[in-house]
Design a protein around this motif. Sequence first.
Motif, PDB file in Angstrom:
ATOM      1  N   VAL A  69     -16.824  97.101  32.152  1.00  0.00           N
ATOM      2  CA  VAL A  69     -15.444  97.512  32.453  1.00  0.00           C
ATOM      3  C   VAL A  69     -15.405  98.828  33.227  1.00  0.00           C
ATOM      4  O   VAL A  69     -14.532  99.015  34.071  1.00  0.00           O
ATOM      5  N   LYS A  70     -16.352  99.718  32.972  1.00  0.00           N
ATOM      6  CA  LYS A  70     -16.389 100.960  33.751  1.00  0.00           C
ATOM      7  C   LYS A  70     -16.717 100.666  35.212  1.00  0.00           C
ATOM      8  O   LYS A  70     -16.099 101.238  36.115  1.00  0.00           O
ATOM      9  N   LEU A  71     -17.671  99.761  35.452  1.00  0.00           N
ATOM     10  CA  LEU A  71     -18.026  99.398  36.828  1.00  0.00           C
ATOM     11  C   LEU A  71     -16.865  98.686  37.521  1.00  0.00           C
ATOM     12  O   LEU A  71     -16.559  98.969  38.696  1.00  0.00           O
ATOM     13  N   LEU A  72     -16.206  97.787  36.818  1.00  0.00           N
ATOM     14  CA  LEU A  72     -15.043  97.108  37.382  1.00  0.00           C
ATOM     15  C   LEU A  72     -13.953  98.107  37.741  1.00  0.00           C
ATOM     16  O   LEU A  72     -13.337  98.015  38.801  1.00  0.00           O
ATOM     17  N   ASP A  73     -13.725  99.062  36.863  1.00  0.00           N
ATOM     18  CA  ASP A  73     -12.708 100.079  37.102  1.00  0.00           C
ATOM     19  C   ASP A  73     -13.038 100.925  38.336  1.00  0.00           C
ATOM     20  O   ASP A  73     -12.144 101.397  39.020  1.00  0.00           O
ATOM     21  N   GLN A  74     -14.337 101.073  38.616  1.00  0.00           N
ATOM     22  CA  GLN A  74     -14.775 101.821  39.803  1.00  0.00           C
ATOM     23  C   GLN A  74     -14.679 100.984  41.077  1.00  0.00           C
ATOM     24  O   GLN A  74     -14.954 101.474  42.168  1.00  0.00           O
ATOM     25  N   GLY A  75     -14.315  99.711  40.920  1.00  0.00           N
ATOM     26  CA  GLY A  75     -14.158  98.842  42.076  1.00  0.00           C
ATOM     27  C   GLY A  75     -15.402  98.069  42.475  1.00  0.00           C
ATOM     28  O   GLY A  75     -15.439  97.451  43.541  1.00  0.00           O
ATOM     29  N   VAL A  76     -16.425  98.083  41.640  1.00  0.00           N
ATOM     30  CA  VAL A  76     -17.649  97.328  41.934  1.00  0.00           C
ATOM     31  C   VAL A  76     -17.322  95.838  41.821  1.00  0.00           C
ATOM     32  O   VAL A  76     -16.744  95.408  40.818  1.00  0.00           O
ATOM     33  N   ILE A  96     -22.003  93.165  40.012  1.00  0.00           N
ATOM     34  CA  ILE A  96     -22.261  93.508  38.608  1.00  0.00           C
ATOM     35  C   ILE A  96     -23.114  92.422  37.963  1.00  0.00           C
ATOM     36  O   ILE A  96     -24.098  92.716  37.275  1.00  0.00           O
ATOM     37  N   ALA A  97     -22.741  91.163  38.208  1.00  0.00           N
ATOM     38  CA  ALA A  97     -23.484  90.038  37.631  1.00  0.00           C
ATOM     39  C   ALA A  97     -24.938  90.078  38.079  1.00  0.00           C
ATOM     40  O   ALA A  97     -25.853  89.912  37.265  1.00  0.00           O
ATOM     41  N   LYS A  98     -25.151  90.320  39.345  1.00  0.00           N
ATOM     42  CA  LYS A  98     -26.518  90.356  39.883  1.00  0.00           C
ATOM     43  C   LYS A  98     -27.293  91.548  39.326  1.00  0.00           C
ATOM     44  O   LYS A  98     -28.422  91.404  38.859  1.00  0.00           O
ATOM     45  N   ASP A  99     -26.674  92.733  39.380  1.00  0.00           N
ATOM     46  CA  ASP A  99     -27.363  93.953  38.951  1.00  0.00           C
ATOM     47  C   ASP A  99     -27.686  93.964  37.458  1.00  0.00           C
ATOM     48  O   ASP A  99     -28.723  94.477  37.046  1.00  0.00           O
ATOM     49  N   LEU A 100     -26.769  93.424  36.647  1.00  0.00           N
ATOM     50  CA  LEU A 100     -26.952  93.461  35.192  1.00  0.00           C
ATOM     51  C   LEU A 100     -27.511  92.154  34.627  1.00  0.00           C
ATOM     52  O   LEU A 100     -27.677  92.027  33.415  1.00  0.00           O
ATOM     53  N   HIS A 101     -27.755  91.186  35.509  1.00  0.00           N
ATOM     54  CA  HIS A 101     -28.293  89.884  35.098  1.00  0.00           C
ATOM     55  C   HIS A 101     -27.389  89.222  34.058  1.00  0.00           C
ATOM     56  O   HIS A 101     -27.850  88.798  32.998  1.00  0.00           O
ATOM     57  N   LEU A 102     -26.097  89.144  34.415  1.00  0.00           N
ATOM     58  CA  LEU A 102     -25.108  88.552  33.518  1.00  0.00           C
ATOM     59  C   LEU A 102     -24.375  87.426  34.230  1.00  0.00           C
ATOM     60  O   LEU A 102     -24.339  87.384  35.459  1.00  0.00           O
ATOM     61  N   SER A 103     -23.760  86.551  33.448  1.00  0.00           N
ATOM     62  CA  SER A 103     -22.938  85.494  34.038  1.00  0.00           C
ATOM     63  C   SER A 103     -21.593  86.090  34.465  1.00  0.00           C
ATOM     64  O   SER A 103     -21.134  87.089  33.902  1.00  0.00           O
ATOM     65  N   LEU A 104     -20.980  85.449  35.450  1.00  0.00           N
ATOM     66  CA  LEU A 104     -19.665  85.898  35.896  1.00  0.00           C
ATOM     67  C   LEU A 104     -18.626  85.781  34.783  1.00  0.00           C
ATOM     68  O   LEU A 104     -17.674  86.556  34.749  1.00  0.00           O
ATOM     69  N   CYS A 105     -18.810  84.835  33.857  1.00  0.00           N
ATOM     70  CA  CYS A 105     -17.856  84.653  32.759  1.00  0.00           C
ATOM     71  C   CYS A 105     -17.707  85.924  31.926  1.00  0.00           C
ATOM     72  O   CYS A 105     -16.600  86.310  31.548  1.00  0.00           O
ATOM     73  N   LYS A 106     -18.808  86.576  31.634  1.00  0.00           N
ATOM     74  CA  LYS A 106     -18.761  87.808  30.830  1.00  0.00           C
ATOM     75  C   LYS A 106     -18.018  88.912  31.575  1.00  0.00           C
ATOM     76  O   LYS A 106     -17.318  89.715  30.977  1.00  0.00           O
ATOM     77  N   ILE A 107     -18.177  88.931  32.877  1.00  0.00           N
ATOM     78  CA  ILE A 107     -17.552  89.968  33.688  1.00  0.00           C
ATOM     79  C   ILE A 107     -16.073  89.665  33.904  1.00  0.00           C
ATOM     80  O   ILE A 107     -15.232  90.566  33.872  1.00  0.00           O
ATOM     81  N   THR A 108     -15.747  88.394  34.062  1.00  0.00           N
ATOM     82  CA  THR A 108     -14.357  87.995  34.288  1.00  0.00           C
ATOM     83  C   THR A 108     -13.471  88.393  33.109  1.00  0.00           C
ATOM     84  O   THR A 108     -12.337  88.820  33.294  1.00  0.00           O
ATOM     85  N   ARG A 109     -13.989  88.286  31.911  1.00  0.00           N
ATOM     86  CA  ARG A 109     -13.200  88.677  30.729  1.00  0.00           C
ATOM     87  C   ARG A 109     -12.780  90.140  30.818  1.00  0.00           C
ATOM     88  O   ARG A 109     -11.630  90.493  30.602  1.00  0.00           O
ATOM     89  N   GLY A 110     -13.730  90.999  31.156  1.00  0.00           N
ATOM     90  CA  GLY A 110     -13.419  92.421  31.308  1.00  0.00           C
ATOM     91  C   GLY A 110     -12.423  92.671  32.421  1.00  0.00           C
ATOM     92  O   GLY A 110     -11.508  93.489  32.293  1.00  0.00           O
ATOM     93  N   SER A 111     -12.581  91.932  33.513  1.00  0.00           N
ATOM     94  CA  SER A 111     -11.671  92.065  34.651  1.00  0.00           C
ATOM     95  C   SER A 111     -10.247  91.695  34.260  1.00  0.00           C
ATOM     96  O   SER A 111      -9.288  92.399  34.608  1.00  0.00           O
ATOM     97  N   ASN A 116      -0.517  97.837  30.825  1.00  0.00           N
ATOM     98  CA  ASN A 116      -0.826  98.785  29.749  1.00  0.00           C
ATOM     99  C   ASN A 116      -2.188  98.503  29.118  1.00  0.00           C
ATOM    100  O   ASN A 116      -2.343  98.572  27.894  1.00  0.00           O
ATOM    101  N   SER A 117      -3.186  98.193  29.938  1.00  0.00           N
ATOM    102  CA  SER A 117      -4.531  97.860  29.463  1.00  0.00           C
ATOM    103  C   SER A 117      -5.122  99.002  28.630  1.00  0.00           C
ATOM    104  O   SER A 117      -5.240 100.129  29.095  1.00  0.00           O
ATOM    105  N   ILE A 118      -5.502  98.676  27.414  1.00  0.00           N
ATOM    106  CA  ILE A 118      -6.126  99.668  26.543  1.00  0.00           C
ATOM    107  C   ILE A 118      -7.499 100.061  27.074  1.00  0.00           C
ATOM    108  O   ILE A 118      -7.953 101.196  26.890  1.00  0.00           O
ATOM    109  N   LEU A 119      -8.164  99.131  27.769  1.00  0.00           N
ATOM    110  CA  LEU A 119      -9.470  99.461  28.345  1.00  0.00           C
ATOM    111  C   LEU A 119      -9.322 100.486  29.464  1.00  0.00           C
ATOM    112  O   LEU A 119     -10.109 101.419  29.557  1.00  0.00           O
ATOM    113  N   LYS A 120      -8.304 100.312  30.308  1.00  0.00           N
ATOM    114  CA  LYS A 120      -8.057 101.298  31.377  1.00  0.00           C
ATOM    115  C   LYS A 120      -7.757 102.669  30.764  1.00  0.00           C
ATOM    116  O   LYS A 120      -8.237 103.680  31.234  1.00  0.00           O
ATOM    117  N   LYS A 121      -6.965 102.658  29.702  1.00  0.00           N
ATOM    118  CA  LYS A 121      -6.622 103.904  29.019  1.00  0.00           C
ATOM    119  C   LYS A 121      -7.878 104.552  28.435  1.00  0.00           C
ATOM    120  O   LYS A 121      -8.078 105.754  28.553  1.00  0.00           O
TER     121      LYS A 121
END
Length: 92
Positions: A44-51, A56-71, A78-83
């Motif tokens: 979520v920090k990387l997504l917030d930075q606009g990566v 992210i999926a490639k660099d962290l060796h993760l599926s897009l599904c895990k990243i999409t949830r954070g996105s 009023n996202s609590i994660l953004k806050k």
Amino acid sequence: MDKHFSEICEFLAKTDDAKTIARFLESLLTPKEVKTLSSRWQIVKLLDQGVPQRKIAKDLHLSLCKITRGSKELKKRNSILKKAISQYQTDG
């Protein structure tokens, strides 16, 4: 919200010592769960930075599904994660 989850949240809210919170979480969670929690925060920090999600999926060796949830969570009104990210950047 589940009663037991609420109790955990209450404990964390009353605890202002990062080391105590870390010890608590490490005692309650498995090493894999701690790693997953850490990874989700990193995502979520990387997504917030606009990566881009694919980078992210490639660099962290993760599926897009895990990243999409954070996105999706970051895009909510009023996202609590953004806050949390904003507060961490201000305090950290």
